[in-house]
Design a protein around this motif. Sequence first.
Motif, PDB file in Angstrom:
ATOM      1  N   PHE A   1       0.825  -1.204   0.000  1.00 15.42           N
ATOM      2  CA  PHE A   1       0.000   0.000   0.000  1.00 15.42           C
ATOM      3  C   PHE A   1       0.866   1.263   0.000  1.00 15.42           C
ATOM      4  O   PHE A   1       0.597   2.216  -0.746  1.00 15.42           O
ATOM      5  N   LEU A   2       1.919   1.279   0.804  1.00 11.06           N
ATOM      6  CA  LEU A   2       2.776   2.462   0.852  1.00 11.06           C
ATOM      7  C   LEU A   2       3.519   2.673  -0.459  1.00 11.06           C
ATOM      8  O   LEU A   2       3.704   3.812  -0.898  1.00 11.06           O
ATOM      9  N   VAL A   3       3.901   1.603  -1.122  1.00 10.23           N
ATOM     10  CA  VAL A   3       4.517   1.732  -2.444  1.00 10.23           C
ATOM     11  C   VAL A   3       3.509   2.341  -3.426  1.00 10.23           C
ATOM     12  O   VAL A   3       3.851   3.214  -4.227  1.00 10.23           O
ATOM     13  N   GLU A   4       2.260   1.898  -3.354  1.00 10.50           N
ATOM     14  CA  GLU A   4       1.215   2.485  -4.208  1.00 10.50           C
ATOM     15  C   GLU A   4       1.106   3.981  -3.954  1.00 10.50           C
ATOM     16  O   GLU A   4       1.000   4.771  -4.898  1.00 10.50           O
ATOM     17  N   ARG A   5       1.110   4.378  -2.698  1.00  7.58           N
ATOM     18  CA  ARG A   5       1.015   5.803  -2.358  1.00  7.58           C
ATOM     19  C   ARG A   5       2.223   6.571  -2.892  1.00  7.58           C
ATOM     20  O   ARG A   5       2.079   7.665  -3.429  1.00  7.58           O
ATOM     21  N   ALA A   6       3.410   5.989  -2.754  1.00  4.61           N
ATOM     22  CA  ALA A   6       4.622   6.654  -3.247  1.00  4.61           C
ATOM     23  C   ALA A   6       4.553   6.842  -4.755  1.00  4.61           C
ATOM     24  O   ALA A   6       4.927   7.898  -5.272  1.00  4.61           O
ATOM     25  N   ARG A   7       4.076   5.844  -5.462  1.00  4.71           N
ATOM     26  CA  ARG A   7       3.952   5.951  -6.928  1.00  4.71           C
ATOM     27  C   ARG A   7       2.971   7.047  -7.334  1.00  4.71           C
ATOM     28  O   ARG A   7       3.121   7.659  -8.377  1.00  4.71           O
ATOM     29  N   LEU A   8       1.981   7.286  -6.491  1.00  2.22           N
ATOM     30  CA  LEU A   8       1.006   8.349  -6.740  1.00  2.22           C
ATOM     31  C   LEU A   8       1.498   9.702  -6.219  1.00  2.22           C
ATOM     32  O   LEU A   8       0.813  10.706  -6.388  1.00  2.22           O
ATOM     33  N   GLU A   9       2.657   9.696  -5.578  1.00  2.00           N
ATOM     34  CA  GLU A   9       3.226  10.889  -4.942  1.00  2.00           C
ATOM     35  C   GLU A   9       2.251  11.467  -3.918  1.00  2.00           C
ATOM     36  O   GLU A   9       1.983  12.662  -3.881  1.00  2.00           O
ATOM     37  N   LYS A  10       1.724  10.575  -3.080  1.00  2.66           N
ATOM     38  CA  LYS A  10       0.767  10.957  -2.047  1.00  2.66           C
ATOM     39  C   LYS A  10       1.168  10.348  -0.713  1.00  2.66           C
ATOM     40  O   LYS A  10       1.736   9.269  -0.662  1.00  2.66           O
ATOM     41  N   THR A  11       0.816  11.058   0.343  1.00  2.98           N
ATOM     42  CA  THR A  11       0.984  10.511   1.680  1.00  2.98           C
ATOM     43  C   THR A  11      -0.304   9.799   2.076  1.00  2.98           C
ATOM     44  O   THR A  11      -1.273   9.762   1.315  1.00  2.98           O
ATOM     45  N   THR A  12      -0.316   9.257   3.268  1.00  2.00           N
ATOM     46  CA  THR A  12      -1.499   8.616   3.821  1.00  2.00           C
ATOM     47  C   THR A  12      -1.533   8.937   5.306  1.00  2.00           C
ATOM     48  O   THR A  12      -0.637   9.602   5.824  1.00  2.00           O
ATOM     49  N   THR A  13      -2.553   8.455   5.983  1.00  2.00           N
ATOM     50  CA  THR A  13      -2.672   8.639   7.427  1.00  2.00           C
ATOM     51  C   THR A  13      -2.679   7.278   8.102  1.00  2.00           C
ATOM     52  O   THR A  13      -2.900   6.247   7.455  1.00  2.00           O
TER      53      THR A  13
ATOM     54  N   PRO B   1      16.577  -1.829   3.131  1.00  2.00           N
ATOM     55  CA  PRO B   1      17.764  -2.363   2.453  1.00  2.00           C
ATOM     56  C   PRO B   1      17.749  -2.160   0.935  1.00  2.00           C
ATOM     57  O   PRO B   1      18.801  -2.054   0.311  1.00  2.00           O
ATOM     58  N   THR B   2      16.576  -2.082   0.351  1.00  2.00           N
ATOM     59  CA  THR B   2      16.442  -1.881  -1.090  1.00  2.00           C
ATOM     60  C   THR B   2      16.528  -0.416  -1.482  1.00  2.00           C
ATOM     61  O   THR B   2      17.177  -0.063  -2.457  1.00  2.00           O
ATOM     62  N   THR B   3      15.873   0.449  -0.691  1.00  2.00           N
ATOM     63  CA  THR B   3      15.729   1.854  -1.074  1.00  2.00           C
ATOM     64  C   THR B   3      16.665   2.806  -0.337  1.00  2.00           C
ATOM     65  O   THR B   3      16.885   3.920  -0.796  1.00  2.00           O
ATOM     66  N   ASN B   4      17.143   2.398   0.830  1.00  5.49           N
ATOM     67  CA  ASN B   4      17.883   3.285   1.738  1.00  5.49           C
ATOM     68  C   ASN B   4      17.037   4.478   2.170  1.00  5.49           C
ATOM     69  O   ASN B   4      17.569   5.537   2.498  1.00  5.49           O
ATOM     70  N   LEU B   5      15.734   4.308   2.145  1.00  4.20           N
ATOM     71  CA  LEU B   5      14.785   5.355   2.528  1.00  4.20           C
ATOM     72  C   LEU B   5      13.854   4.822   3.619  1.00  4.20           C
ATOM     73  O   LEU B   5      13.764   3.613   3.832  1.00  4.20           O
ATOM     74  N   LEU B   6      13.156   5.738   4.270  1.00  6.93           N
ATOM     75  CA  LEU B   6      12.181   5.368   5.298  1.00  6.93           C
ATOM     76  C   LEU B   6      10.778   5.541   4.724  1.00  6.93           C
ATOM     77  O   LEU B   6      10.210   6.634   4.746  1.00  6.93           O
ATOM     78  N   ILE B   7      10.233   4.459   4.200  1.00  8.10           N
ATOM     79  CA  ILE B   7       8.927   4.525   3.543  1.00  8.10           C
ATOM     80  C   ILE B   7       7.815   4.918   4.517  1.00  8.10           C
ATOM     81  O   ILE B   7       6.772   5.404   4.108  1.00  8.10           O
ATOM     82  N   SER B   8       8.069   4.788   5.808  1.00  8.31           N
ATOM     83  CA  SER B   8       7.070   5.212   6.795  1.00  8.31           C
ATOM     84  C   SER B   8       6.898   6.729   6.804  1.00  8.31           C
ATOM     85  O   SER B   8       5.947   7.237   7.413  1.00  8.31           O
ATOM     86  N   ALA B   9       7.755   7.463   6.112  1.00 10.08           N
ATOM     87  CA  ALA B   9       7.588   8.917   5.977  1.00 10.08           C
ATOM     88  C   ALA B   9       6.247   9.260   5.339  1.00 10.08           C
ATOM     89  O   ALA B   9       5.728  10.353   5.540  1.00 10.08           O
ATOM     90  N   LEU B  10       5.688   8.332   4.599  1.00  9.62           N
ATOM     91  CA  LEU B  10       4.423   8.565   3.899  1.00  9.62           C
ATOM     92  C   LEU B  10       3.222   8.577   4.833  1.00  9.62           C
ATOM     93  O   LEU B  10       2.135   8.977   4.439  1.00  9.62           O
ATOM     94  N   VAL B  11       3.397   8.112   6.080  1.00 10.85           N
ATOM     95  CA  VAL B  11       2.282   7.984   7.018  1.00 10.85           C
ATOM     96  C   VAL B  11       2.294   9.165   7.984  1.00 10.85           C
ATOM     97  O   VAL B  11       3.248   9.361   8.720  1.00 10.85           O
ATOM     98  N   GLN B  12       1.205   9.920   7.963  1.00 12.39           N
ATOM     99  CA  GLN B  12       1.081  11.109   8.792  1.00 12.39           C
ATOM    100  C   GLN B  12      -0.075  10.953   9.769  1.00 12.39           C
ATOM    101  O   GLN B  12      -1.007  10.186   9.523  1.00 12.39           O
ATOM    102  N   TYR B  13       0.003  11.733  10.845  1.00 13.96           N
ATOM    103  CA  TYR B  13      -1.157  11.843  11.717  1.00 13.96           C
ATOM    104  C   TYR B  13      -2.279  12.505  10.931  1.00 13.96           C
ATOM    105  O   TYR B  13      -2.031  13.352  10.073  1.00 13.96           O
TER     106      TYR B  13
END
Length: 137
Positions: A21-33, A74-86
Motif C-alpha cells: 500500500f505504501l509503495v502504491e502511495r509513493a507511486r502516486l506521490e501521495k501521503t497517507t494517514t 535495504p532496497t531503497t535506503n529510505l524510510l517509507i514510513s515517511a508517507l504515514v502522517q497523523y
Amino acid sequence: MAGYGRSDEEWDQLTSVGLEFLVERARLEKTTTYTELDATLRRRTGIRGFDFEQDSERAAMGHLLGLIVERNHPTTNLLISALVQYLNTNDAGPGFYALAGELGMLPRRSSAMAKQAFWIGQLNALYVYYAARRPGS
C-alpha cells in the motif's frame, strides 16, 4: 516475532500488505494517514484493525511501520514510513524520527526545522524512487 496479541503470520501479512500500500502511495506521490493505512489493512487482509484509543495499539502500529521499513530500507535506503502522517497534520510521527536517529540518518537532537527538512527530503526521494519503478515506466 509475535507480539501485541498478533501471530507471526499476521505480522508478516500486515507487513507485506502495508508495504504494498505504501509503495502504491509513493507511486502516486501521495501521503497517507494512520487511519487510512489501518482501514486499508483491514479491507485487504481481513485481520482486525488497530484501536488508536489504546496506547498498546498505537504502539503496535508503530511496530508495524518499523517492520515495513525493515523490509524496505535495504532496497531503497529510505524510510517509507515517511508517507504515514497523523490525521490532519503535515508531519510524520515521533516514531519516524526516532527510527531515523537509530539508523543514523538523522542526528538524535535535531531541531524541528532539521526534522521537517529530513522528512520532506525522504518524501521527495520516495516519490522519485518509485516514479522510476511505476508499472509501464
